[in-house]
Each structure stands twice: as C-alpha cells, then as structure tokens.
Design a protein around this motif. Structure first.
Motif, PDB file in Angstrom:
ATOM      1  N   PHE A 118       8.163  -6.450  -0.099  1.00 13.26           N
ATOM      2  CA  PHE A 118       8.295  -6.486  -1.553  1.00 13.26           C
ATOM      3  C   PHE A 118       7.029  -5.968  -2.235  1.00 13.26           C
ATOM      4  N   LEU A 119       5.873  -6.289  -1.661  1.00 15.91           N
ATOM      5  CA  LEU A 119       4.596  -5.872  -2.238  1.00 15.91           C
ATOM      6  C   LEU A 119       4.240  -4.426  -1.896  1.00 15.91           C
ATOM      7  N   GLY A 120       5.026  -3.792  -1.014  1.00 17.68           N
ATOM      8  CA  GLY A 120       4.731  -2.412  -0.634  1.00 17.68           C
ATOM      9  C   GLY A 120       3.740  -2.311   0.494  1.00 17.68           C
ATOM     10  N   ASN A 121       3.657  -3.364   1.322  1.00 22.85           N
ATOM     11  CA  ASN A 121       2.761  -3.381   2.487  1.00 22.85           C
ATOM     12  C   ASN A 121       1.314  -3.041   2.128  1.00 22.85           C
ATOM     13  N   PRO A 122       0.713  -3.823   1.221  1.00 17.90           N
ATOM     14  CA  PRO A 122      -0.662  -3.516   0.792  1.00 17.90           C
ATOM     15  C   PRO A 122      -1.665  -3.676   1.924  1.00 17.90           C
ATOM     16  N   SER A 123      -2.735  -2.881   1.874  1.00 13.69           N
ATOM     17  CA  SER A 123      -3.783  -2.931   2.896  1.00 13.69           C
ATOM     18  C   SER A 123      -4.949  -3.827   2.506  1.00 13.69           C
ATOM     19  N   PHE A 124      -5.106  -4.080   1.190  1.00 12.85           N
ATOM     20  CA  PHE A 124      -6.237  -4.865   0.712  1.00 12.85           C
ATOM     21  C   PHE A 124      -5.772  -5.842  -0.364  1.00 12.85           C
ATOM     22  N   ASP A 125      -6.416  -7.017  -0.391  1.00 13.11           N
ATOM     23  CA  ASP A 125      -6.065  -8.014  -1.394  1.00 13.11           C
ATOM     24  C   ASP A 125      -6.826  -7.758  -2.695  1.00 13.11           C
ATOM     25  N   PRO A 126      -6.639  -8.567  -3.746  1.00 16.96           N
ATOM     26  CA  PRO A 126      -7.273  -8.288  -5.045  1.00 16.96           C
ATOM     27  C   PRO A 126      -8.791  -8.387  -5.053  1.00 16.96           C
ATOM     28  N   HIS A 127      -9.383  -8.938  -3.973  1.00 21.89           N
ATOM     29  CA  HIS A 127     -10.840  -9.000  -3.887  1.00 21.89           C
ATOM     30  C   HIS A 127     -11.400  -7.900  -2.979  1.00 21.89           C
ATOM     31  N   GLY A 128     -10.509  -7.034  -2.489  1.00 24.90           N
ATOM     32  CA  GLY A 128     -10.943  -5.943  -1.622  1.00 24.90           C
ATOM     33  C   GLY A 128     -10.977  -6.288  -0.152  1.00 24.90           C
ATOM     34  N   ASP A 129     -10.535  -7.495   0.215  1.00 24.48           N
ATOM     35  CA  ASP A 129     -10.514  -7.871   1.629  1.00 24.48           C
ATOM     36  C   ASP A 129      -9.306  -7.235   2.318  1.00 24.48           C
ATOM     37  N   PRO A 130      -9.492  -6.756   3.550  1.00 24.43           N
ATOM     38  CA  PRO A 130      -8.369  -6.127   4.261  1.00 24.43           C
ATOM     39  C   PRO A 130      -7.300  -7.142   4.626  1.00 24.43           C
ATOM     40  N   ILE A 131      -6.050  -6.733   4.531  1.00 23.76           N
ATOM     41  CA  ILE A 131      -4.921  -7.589   4.898  1.00 23.76           C
ATOM     42  C   ILE A 131      -4.462  -7.197   6.304  1.00 23.76           C
ATOM     43  N   PRO A 132      -4.573  -8.089   7.276  1.00 20.32           N
ATOM     44  CA  PRO A 132      -4.075  -7.751   8.621  1.00 20.32           C
ATOM     45  C   PRO A 132      -2.580  -7.449   8.574  1.00 20.32           C
ATOM     46  N   ASP A 133      -2.140  -6.485   9.384  1.00 22.13           N
ATOM     47  CA  ASP A 133      -0.701  -6.229   9.449  1.00 22.13           C
ATOM     48  C   ASP A 133      -0.048  -7.255  10.376  1.00 22.13           C
ATOM     49  N   LYS A 134       1.247  -7.131  10.593  1.00 17.71           N
ATOM     50  CA  LYS A 134       1.973  -8.134  11.380  1.00 17.71           C
ATOM     51  C   LYS A 134       1.526  -8.165  12.840  1.00 17.71           C
ATOM     52  N   HIS A 135       0.830  -7.114  13.280  1.00 18.52           N
ATOM     53  CA  HIS A 135       0.312  -7.075  14.650  1.00 18.52           C
ATOM     54  C   HIS A 135      -1.140  -7.543  14.725  1.00 18.52           C
ATOM     55  N   GLN A 143     -17.851   1.083   3.328  1.00 21.38           N
ATOM     56  CA  GLN A 143     -18.460   0.594   2.104  1.00 21.38           C
ATOM     57  C   GLN A 143     -19.849   0.028   2.402  1.00 21.38           C
ATOM     58  N   GLN A 144     -20.627  -0.194   1.345  1.00 23.32           N
ATOM     59  CA  GLN A 144     -21.956  -0.789   1.504  1.00 23.32           C
ATOM     60  C   GLN A 144     -22.294  -1.622   0.277  1.00 23.32           C
ATOM     61  N   SER A 145     -23.277  -2.497   0.467  1.00 16.32           N
ATOM     62  CA  SER A 145     -23.670  -3.393  -0.616  1.00 16.32           C
ATOM     63  C   SER A 145     -24.243  -2.607  -1.787  1.00 16.32           C
ATOM     64  N   LEU A 146     -23.930  -3.070  -2.996  1.00 17.63           N
ATOM     65  CA  LEU A 146     -24.458  -2.429  -4.205  1.00 17.63           C
ATOM     66  C   LEU A 146     -25.987  -2.443  -4.210  1.00 17.63           C
ATOM     67  N   SER A 159     -15.000  -4.183  -2.914  1.00 14.57           N
ATOM     68  CA  SER A 159     -14.738  -5.558  -2.496  1.00 14.57           C
ATOM     69  C   SER A 159     -15.860  -6.472  -2.964  1.00 14.57           C
ATOM     70  N   VAL A 160     -15.587  -7.770  -2.885  1.00 11.83           N
ATOM     71  CA  VAL A 160     -16.569  -8.796  -3.256  1.00 11.83           C
ATOM     72  C   VAL A 160     -16.597  -9.815  -2.130  1.00 11.83           C
ATOM     73  N   SER A 161     -17.771 -10.045  -1.535  1.00 12.82           N
ATOM     74  CA  SER A 161     -17.837 -10.949  -0.388  1.00 12.82           C
ATOM     75  C   SER A 161     -17.888 -12.413  -0.803  1.00 12.82           C
ATOM     76  N   ASN A 162     -18.597 -12.729  -1.872  1.00 12.64           N
ATOM     77  CA  ASN A 162     -18.613 -14.098  -2.393  1.00 12.64           C
ATOM     78  C   ASN A 162     -17.486 -14.214  -3.415  1.00 12.64           C
ATOM     79  N   GLN A 163     -16.454 -14.952  -3.052  1.00 11.65           N
ATOM     80  CA  GLN A 163     -15.274 -15.014  -3.912  1.00 11.65           C
ATOM     81  C   GLN A 163     -15.125 -16.373  -4.598  1.00 11.65           C
ATOM     82  N   SER A 164     -16.258 -17.039  -4.820  1.00 10.34           N
ATOM     83  CA  SER A 164     -16.206 -18.289  -5.566  1.00 10.34           C
ATOM     84  C   SER A 164     -15.730 -18.003  -6.984  1.00 10.34           C
ATOM     85  N   ALA A 165     -15.112 -18.998  -7.610  1.00 13.27           N
ATOM     86  CA  ALA A 165     -14.622 -18.825  -8.980  1.00 13.27           C
ATOM     87  C   ALA A 165     -15.762 -18.473  -9.925  1.00 13.27           C
TER      88      ALA A 165
END
Length: 219
Positions: A118-135, A143-146, A159-165
């Motif tokens: 339904f989501l179109g098999n996205p590769s990354f979540d809204p914070h830029g973290d990779p989404i593992p596939d079903k395998h 990428q590199q740190s700013l 992406s953002v590594s610290n995802q605290s609110a």
C-alpha cells in the motif's frame, strides 16, 4: 516463533547496540533498557533458550542469524508504520516514534505485507532510516554528518540519527526536514557550532551536537 513485546524490545535493543560495539555486555543493555542488570540476565536466559543469541566467554553476547532476522522484522514494521503515520495520516515526524513502538509488535505477516505494498514499498522511513525488506536486506545510502561538510557546499538532508522528540522539534523550528537543501556558511572553533543557510531562509546557528546528528548527501 512467537515473541512477547518485552522480548522483541530486548532483541531490537541488542541489535542496535551490536551495530555500534560488536559484542554487547549486560550493563550496556541494562542502561539501554533502563532496567536492572538482574532483569537483563533473566531475559538473556530466555532468548538463549529460544536460540537467538551467541556468547563469547568473558567478552559479551550478540544476536545470531535467527536473532538478527527477528530484530530486522521488528525494525521493518516500526519504520513502515512511521512512514504510514507521517505520509498518510499527516502526523509530524516528531510524534510518530512512540505510536510505532506499539504498532511494531503486531504479528500479522499478511498485514505488514499489505501495508508495504500500500505504501509503495518505501526504502526509507520519515527520519531517513532504511527500511529492511521482507528478506532483511537493508538499502544503503551514501551520506555523511553535517559537521564534516565543507563550507559553501550545497547538500541535502537525508537522515537524522538522534530521533528524540526534542531534537526533531528543534529541526522543525529551523525548517529542516528530509530533502531540505542547505549550506554551511561558517564553523566556529570555540564550540564547534555551525552557521547554516537553508534555501530561502535567513542563516541560523546550530550546535555541534545537532550537526553531528544530521546526515546529508550531495545535491
């Protein structure tokens, strides 16, 4: 194999810790889980009984292949739910983590398969973290740190590594999100802070700590 919510939380935490340190020790896991070392030991006995861990005497423990697969399944569900919440239900990116923490423990494989499609098999979540596939395969992004970017080079936030609110709320205040294009105008030696310029905005100052947690790639 069916796992409890607590078991899945431990498995996920062990996975993240071993990504940083290789082998994990009881004290580090207790700190991550905010619990007593004795409680961690009890859980490790359970996970070992389910054949998810391997030990190296006097050194520590880590997930074996079955354990890693279980961890990646949980992480996959978490990130797919975050994508759904942000893209389709219009939640702000700093509001979805705790909700996804609950949803990630839904065990229906059919539901997650349909959600992914339904989501179109996205590769990354809204914070830029990779989404593992079903395998369990994880997409890689260069990428590199700013904090390491040369002055005046235009880059895109990936992406953002610290995802605290608190962190995400601050980035939102500066209108920094995934896909934001910006340049670093100055680096201050005194405290490592940066003056950055987001497109169509006035320059602003961010701390070295913030910069180290924001990752970017070339435009």
């Amino acid at each position: 194999m069916i796992f409890t919510t607590s078991e899945e939380n431990y498995i996920k935490s062990i996975f993240h810790l071993q990504q940083q340190t290789g082998l994990v020790n009881t004290n580090a896991l207790a700190a991550e889980m905010k619990t007593r070392a004795a409680s961690v030991t009890d859980m490790l006995i359970k996970l070992k009984g389910k054949k998810l861990l391997q030990y190296e005497k006097y050194k520590g423990f880590k997930l074996n292949e079955a354990g890693k697969k279980t961890a990646l399944d949980v992480i996959r569900k978490h990130r797919l739910w975050e994508f759904f919440l942000v893209v389709h239900l219009k939640f702000d990116w700093d509001k979805v983590h705790n909700i996804a923490e609950d949803l990630e423990h839904i065990s229906s494989e059919e539901l997650i398969h349909r959600l992914d499609n339904f989501l179109g098999n996205p590769s990354f979540d809204p914070h830029g973290d990779p989404i593992p596939d079903k395998h369990g395969k994880i997409p890689v992004i260069n990428q590199q740190s700013l904090s390491t970017i040369p002055l005046k080079k235009m880059v895109t936030v990936s992406s953002v590594s610290n995802q605290s609110a608190q962190m995400l709320e601050m980035l939102k205040h500066y209108n920094i999100a995934l896909g934001t294009q910006l340049t670093v105008n100055r680096k201050f030696e005194f405290d490592g802070s940066l003056e950055i310029k987001v497109l169509k905005q006035s320059p602003c100052i961010i701390s070295e700590q913030v910069a180290k947690n924001v990752f970017v790639h070339d435009v």
